[in-house]
Scaffold this motif. Sequence first.
Motif, PDB file in Angstrom:
ATOM      1  N   MET A  37       0.723  -1.205  -0.102  1.00  0.00           N
ATOM      2  CA  MET A  37      -0.019   0.140  -0.159  1.00  0.00           C
ATOM      3  C   MET A  37       0.774   1.104  -0.075  1.00  0.00           C
ATOM      4  O   MET A  37       0.248   2.489   0.421  1.00  0.00           O
ATOM      5  N   HIS A  38       2.257   1.262  -0.429  1.00  0.00           N
ATOM      6  CA  HIS A  38       2.843   2.422  -0.423  1.00  0.00           C
ATOM      7  C   HIS A  38       2.245   3.554  -1.550  1.00  0.00           C
ATOM      8  O   HIS A  38       2.344   4.670  -1.254  1.00  0.00           O
ATOM      9  N   GLN A  39       1.551   3.108  -2.546  1.00  0.00           N
ATOM     10  CA  GLN A  39       0.974   4.043  -3.271  1.00  0.00           C
ATOM     11  C   GLN A  39       0.022   4.841  -2.793  1.00  0.00           C
ATOM     12  O   GLN A  39      -0.332   5.818  -3.094  1.00  0.00           O
ATOM     13  N   ALA A  40      -0.752   4.355  -1.653  1.00  0.00           N
ATOM     14  CA  ALA A  40      -1.671   4.921  -1.134  1.00  0.00           C
ATOM     15  C   ALA A  40      -1.170   6.245  -0.009  1.00  0.00           C
ATOM     16  O   ALA A  40      -1.992   6.712   0.355  1.00  0.00           O
ATOM     17  N   LEU A  41       0.164   5.974  -0.005  1.00  0.00           N
ATOM     18  CA  LEU A  41       0.771   7.111   0.998  1.00  0.00           C
ATOM     19  C   LEU A  41       1.336   8.237   0.127  1.00  0.00           C
ATOM     20  O   LEU A  41       1.822   9.256   0.754  1.00  0.00           O
ATOM     21  N   ILE A  42       1.280   8.404  -1.246  1.00  0.00           N
ATOM     22  CA  ILE A  42       1.864   9.075  -1.904  1.00  0.00           C
ATOM     23  C   ILE A  42       1.025  10.635  -1.894  1.00  0.00           C
ATOM     24  O   ILE A  42      -0.244  10.447  -1.871  1.00  0.00           O
ATOM     25  N   LYS A  47      -5.259  12.980  -6.747  1.00  0.00           N
ATOM     26  CA  LYS A  47      -6.028  12.275  -6.114  1.00  0.00           C
ATOM     27  C   LYS A  47      -6.703  12.985  -4.846  1.00  0.00           C
ATOM     28  O   LYS A  47      -8.001  12.591  -4.515  1.00  0.00           O
ATOM     29  N   ILE A  48      -5.935  14.120  -4.193  1.00  0.00           N
ATOM     30  CA  ILE A  48      -6.435  14.402  -3.255  1.00  0.00           C
ATOM     31  C   ILE A  48      -7.565  15.369  -3.487  1.00  0.00           C
ATOM     32  O   ILE A  48      -8.639  15.460  -2.655  1.00  0.00           O
ATOM     33  N   ALA A  52     -10.995  13.394  -3.906  1.00  0.00           N
ATOM     34  CA  ALA A  52     -11.389  13.535  -2.359  1.00  0.00           C
ATOM     35  C   ALA A  52     -10.613  12.593  -1.307  1.00  0.00           C
ATOM     36  O   ALA A  52     -11.156  12.179  -0.505  1.00  0.00           O
ATOM     37  N   GLN A  53      -9.339  12.254  -1.974  1.00  0.00           N
ATOM     38  CA  GLN A  53      -8.517  11.325  -0.974  1.00  0.00           C
ATOM     39  C   GLN A  53      -7.912  12.301  -0.097  1.00  0.00           C
ATOM     40  O   GLN A  53      -6.489  12.252  -0.204  1.00  0.00           O
ATOM     41  N   PHE A  54      -8.383  12.776   1.074  1.00  0.00           N
ATOM     42  CA  PHE A  54      -7.707  13.912   2.004  1.00  0.00           C
ATOM     43  C   PHE A  54      -7.065  13.259   2.857  1.00  0.00           C
ATOM     44  O   PHE A  54      -6.140  13.737   3.503  1.00  0.00           O
ATOM     45  N   PHE A  58      -2.422  13.510   5.552  1.00  0.00           N
ATOM     46  CA  PHE A  58      -2.152  13.213   6.872  1.00  0.00           C
ATOM     47  C   PHE A  58      -0.986  12.071   6.744  1.00  0.00           C
ATOM     48  O   PHE A  58      -0.487  11.872   7.840  1.00  0.00           O
ATOM     49  N   VAL A  59      -1.099  10.941   5.858  1.00  0.00           N
ATOM     50  CA  VAL A  59      -0.323  10.074   5.893  1.00  0.00           C
ATOM     51  C   VAL A  59       1.144  10.094   5.009  1.00  0.00           C
ATOM     52  O   VAL A  59       1.831   9.225   5.235  1.00  0.00           O
ATOM     53  N   CYS A  60       0.941  11.017   4.348  1.00  0.00           N
ATOM     54  CA  CYS A  60       2.256  11.127   3.506  1.00  0.00           C
ATOM     55  C   CYS A  60       3.611  11.106   3.997  1.00  0.00           C
ATOM     56  O   CYS A  60       4.663  10.794   3.347  1.00  0.00           O
TER      57      CYS A  60
END
Length: 295
Positions: A37-42, A47-48, A52-54, A58-60
């Motif tokens: 899930m590294h791509q989900a932290l970029i 995408k933000i 609406a992947q806000f 907070f996780v980047c």
Amino acid sequence: MSSLSNPKAVWFLGAPVSKAIAITAVVTYIVAEMNKMHQALIFDTTKIFDHAQFYRIFVCNLTFGSMGELIFGLLALCPLLRRFEREMGSRKFGAFIVYTSILSTVMELLFFNIFFDIERYSGPYPQLGAVLGLFHKFTPRMHPKFFGVLGYDFSEKSITYGLCAQVILSGGLSTITPTFFGFVSGMLAVKWSETELPDFVYTIAGLIGKVITDDAPAVMMSRSVQRGGANRTRRAPTGTRAAAPPAQPPRPPPPPPEEAIAQLTSMGFDRESVIRALQQTDNNIEAAANRLLMG
């Protein structure tokens, strides 16, 4: 296990915020690696805002994107975090990290959304830039000619700069940019850190921090105690008092060298304060600089 039997346990002694950042980076990396899930932290502004992947905001900054970045990133980041947390105190340093994180994130959102529509690698690059700014501005060069290359002299600070450059340049613009914004935010947030966070934040952090906070190392017994008091003053014969040795007046400290005074005044401190700080620290430039920074 006590800190005496495990001396490595006190490496983060006095720096619980730094230890929490390091543990979070390692644990988050393991979880992201196991779940792919590294791509989900970029930090992806498309995408933000468009999807609406806000949560990415907070996780980047939680962890790095590869094992190499994680190893070299922590090698560069942890000593700087630990050093300045010990100097500033955990409360002010925690506020400093929060303020720089918020300010650098706002800068990144504007920059990447308006000027460059690119993905930013995950990792605490703004935090690295913030503490690197503190290191650059407030850490004096103790050895200006520590080593030389091709006729050019470099100080001991060059080793830290080189290690940080290895991490900062690893991803090109996507890692240089957040580090730069962190550097700028750190310079702006130095004074802001005097305004601490609300008390409930420290209360919650204290409850969580009990799990990871190190105990103080055991103080080793002095040689006189270990030898059974061999160095104690011998008891005087019965009926007489042992004459107390005359008190020796303290030796005045040597006058501060002009090189040390010039080095510290070049950092913006007035000469009188510099001389007083050097006298109070036995002409130790680094300790005097720390004393001046802490007011």
